[in-house]
Design a protein around this motif. Structure first.
Motif, PDB file in Angstrom:
ATOM      1  N   VAL A 108      -8.318   4.242  -6.185  1.00 35.05           N
ATOM      2  CA  VAL A 108      -7.139   4.972  -5.811  1.00 35.05           C
ATOM      3  C   VAL A 108      -7.546   6.455  -5.258  1.00 35.05           C
ATOM      4  N   SER A 109      -7.048   6.620  -3.745  1.00 31.80           N
ATOM      5  CA  SER A 109      -7.333   7.941  -3.072  1.00 31.80           C
ATOM      6  C   SER A 109      -6.128   8.552  -2.697  1.00 31.80           C
ATOM      7  N   VAL A 110      -6.110   9.959  -2.768  1.00 30.23           N
ATOM      8  CA  VAL A 110      -4.802  10.855  -2.172  1.00 30.23           C
ATOM      9  C   VAL A 110      -5.608  11.798  -1.251  1.00 30.23           C
ATOM     10  N   GLN A 117       1.163  -9.747  -3.855  1.00 33.18           N
ATOM     11  CA  GLN A 117       1.066  -8.465  -3.135  1.00 33.18           C
ATOM     12  C   GLN A 117       1.201  -7.251  -4.386  1.00 33.18           C
ATOM     13  N   LEU A 118       0.147  -6.252  -4.065  1.00 31.02           N
ATOM     14  CA  LEU A 118       0.307  -5.168  -5.063  1.00 31.02           C
ATOM     15  C   LEU A 118       1.237  -4.107  -4.492  1.00 31.02           C
ATOM     16  N   THR A 119       2.109  -3.679  -5.353  1.00 30.34           N
ATOM     17  CA  THR A 119       3.127  -2.639  -4.872  1.00 30.34           C
ATOM     18  C   THR A 119       2.795  -1.300  -5.683  1.00 30.34           C
ATOM     19  N   ARG A 132      -0.123  10.477   1.407  1.00 31.39           N
ATOM     20  CA  ARG A 132      -0.281   8.968   0.830  1.00 31.39           C
ATOM     21  C   ARG A 132      -1.171   8.853  -0.073  1.00 31.39           C
ATOM     22  N   ILE A 133      -0.812   7.944  -1.115  1.00 32.86           N
ATOM     23  CA  ILE A 133      -1.416   7.173  -2.196  1.00 32.86           C
ATOM     24  C   ILE A 133      -2.058   6.144  -1.611  1.00 32.86           C
ATOM     25  N   LYS A 134      -3.132   5.760  -1.891  1.00 30.74           N
ATOM     26  CA  LYS A 134      -3.513   4.336  -1.398  1.00 30.74           C
ATOM     27  C   LYS A 134      -4.333   3.650  -2.492  1.00 30.74           C
ATOM     28  N   ALA A 135      -4.404   2.423  -2.643  1.00 27.88           N
ATOM     29  CA  ALA A 135      -5.044   1.589  -3.540  1.00 27.88           C
ATOM     30  C   ALA A 135      -5.884   0.582  -2.744  1.00 27.88           C
ATOM     31  N   ALA A 181      -2.350  -1.472  -1.018  1.00 26.40           N
ATOM     32  CA  ALA A 181      -1.043  -0.996  -1.194  1.00 26.40           C
ATOM     33  C   ALA A 181      -0.936   0.533  -0.913  1.00 26.40           C
ATOM     34  N   VAL A 182      -0.015   0.991  -0.232  1.00 27.59           N
ATOM     35  CA  VAL A 182       0.316   2.455   0.178  1.00 27.59           C
ATOM     36  C   VAL A 182       1.602   2.990  -0.256  1.00 27.59           C
TER      37      VAL A 182
END
Length: 366
Positions: free
Chosen positions: A304-306, A63-65, A311-314, A348-349
């Motif tokens: 990566v989006s903001v 799991q990516l964290t 929220r920061i999402k990968a 991940a979020v």
């Protein structure tokens, strides 16, 4: 470093030969090869609330964290730009100041005060040089060895909205409120060419190979091939474009546009919209990418989006650009065919619970 650096008086307004500069011993050195992928990465994000976030992406098992490494008030104005070069992090704000940080030591190095307007764009070339742009119409080149300002590039008659450095480090592009795009020879610090644009260019970006560049306007993107004066394709978007990135997957370039409609729209370099993904619950303010080593040893690009939703999402780029899209990547643009909307889950979020404005994803190899 906390004190104001001396100003560079040299200005260049006369155009030189509009050709890509040849290799030389001075100027900004070229990057020979792409950095090796690491097993972790850093997300640096700015906010309207003047807070700078540093979020580490790392796998725990499969799991990516995303976990915070630092969160601190960096400016007295909205943060509009962030960039990372090796161990250095730079942030720019409406307070007209560029803040500098050492990521390895986790300390603030000081600030740069060369500009007389809001900082609009920051870009490192490797870890040796930093370029900054501002509403004052100037572009500054700093040497990271001592943070001395080497050149002040002046050619725009309005705010510089965006800058992009070619992967070779020899040239850079800038777009401005004055409706021009300028090609800069970074080896000489001179303007190579200045071209009128049909609208105000808001974002400019190079492809990873440097063979292609894109200029984003309000709802349109023009793609240009190096060495050709005319655009090779035009992308028409139904929503306002707030962020843009060119990525490469399996040898094919794609244009990603983060828009007002909460979606990332995926386009071929031929101008066709291949798909869209609703990535957030509010407008998408920034996109960045980094190569990451996954637990099974494979290497994948992580997007990566903001967003203003906090929220920061990968995302795994392979999941966004699916096999159907890849096979149709060379299809011509069509205004009648509706592009599919993909349902994709992020890797991940992280919820920062603030209004995010900009992002830079980078390797943790300092």
């Amino acid at each position: 470093m906390g004190k104001q650096q001396k100003r560079v008086k040299a200005e260049v307004d006369e155009p030189s030969t509009p050709a890509v500069a040849s290799a030389a011993d001075d100027g900004i050195p070229a990057l020979v090869e792409r950095e090796a992928a690491q097993s972790s990465f850093l997300v640096s994000a700015g906010t309207y609330e003047r807070i700078l976030y540093g979020i580490e992406g790392r796998f725990v098992g499969e799991q990516l964290t995303l976990n915070p490494q630092f969160i601190f008030p960096a400016h007295i104005g909205c943060i509009k730009a962030v960039s990372v070069g090796g161990r250095y992090l730079a942030s720019g704000s409406t307070d007209e100041v560029i803040k500098l940080y050492d990521l390895k030591k986790r300390v603030e190095l000081g600030s740069l005060h060369e500009h007389k307007g809001s900082i609009t764009s920051l870009h490192f070339h490797g870890h040796t040089h930093l370029l900054s742009a501002s509403e004052d119409g100037a572009i500054c080149i700093f040497r990271t060895k001592d943070w001395e300002p080497l050149k002040v590039l002046k050619g725009h008659k309005g705010s510089v909205n965006s800058i992009a450095i070619h992967p070779s480090g020899k040239v850079a592009l800038s777009v401005s409120q004055d409706r021009t795009v300028i090609l800069w020879n970074l080896l000489t610090g001179q303007r190579a060419s200045r071209t009128k644009t049909p609208q105000v260019g808001e974002i400019v970006a190079w492809s990873p190979s440097g063979s292609l560049y894109a200029i984003a306007y309000a709802t349109e993107i023009q793609l240009h091939s190096v060495g050709q004066s005319e655009s090779v394709a035009t992308i028409f978007c139904r929503h306002r474009i707030l962020s843009m990135l060119i990525v490469t997957l399996k040898g094919q370039d794609y244009v990603l546009a983060g828009c007002q409609d909460k979606r990332v729209h995926i386009y071929s370099t031929g101008g066709a919209e291949l798909a869209s993904v609703q990535c957030h619950d509010n407008r998408i303010k920034g996109l960045s990418s980094v190569d990451l080593a996954f637990p099974d040893g494979s290497i994948h690009t992580v997007l990566v989006s903001v967003s203003s939703d906090g929220r920061i999402k990968a995302w795994k780029l392979d999941d966004l650009i699916d096999p159907v899209a890849i096979t149709s990547a060379s299809a011509p643009s069509s205004s009648t065919k509706e592009a599919p909307e993909l349902k994709v889950e992020p890797l991940a979020v992280y919820n920062a619970d603030v209004r995010l404005t900009c992002v830079a994803a980078s390797s943790n190899a300092y």
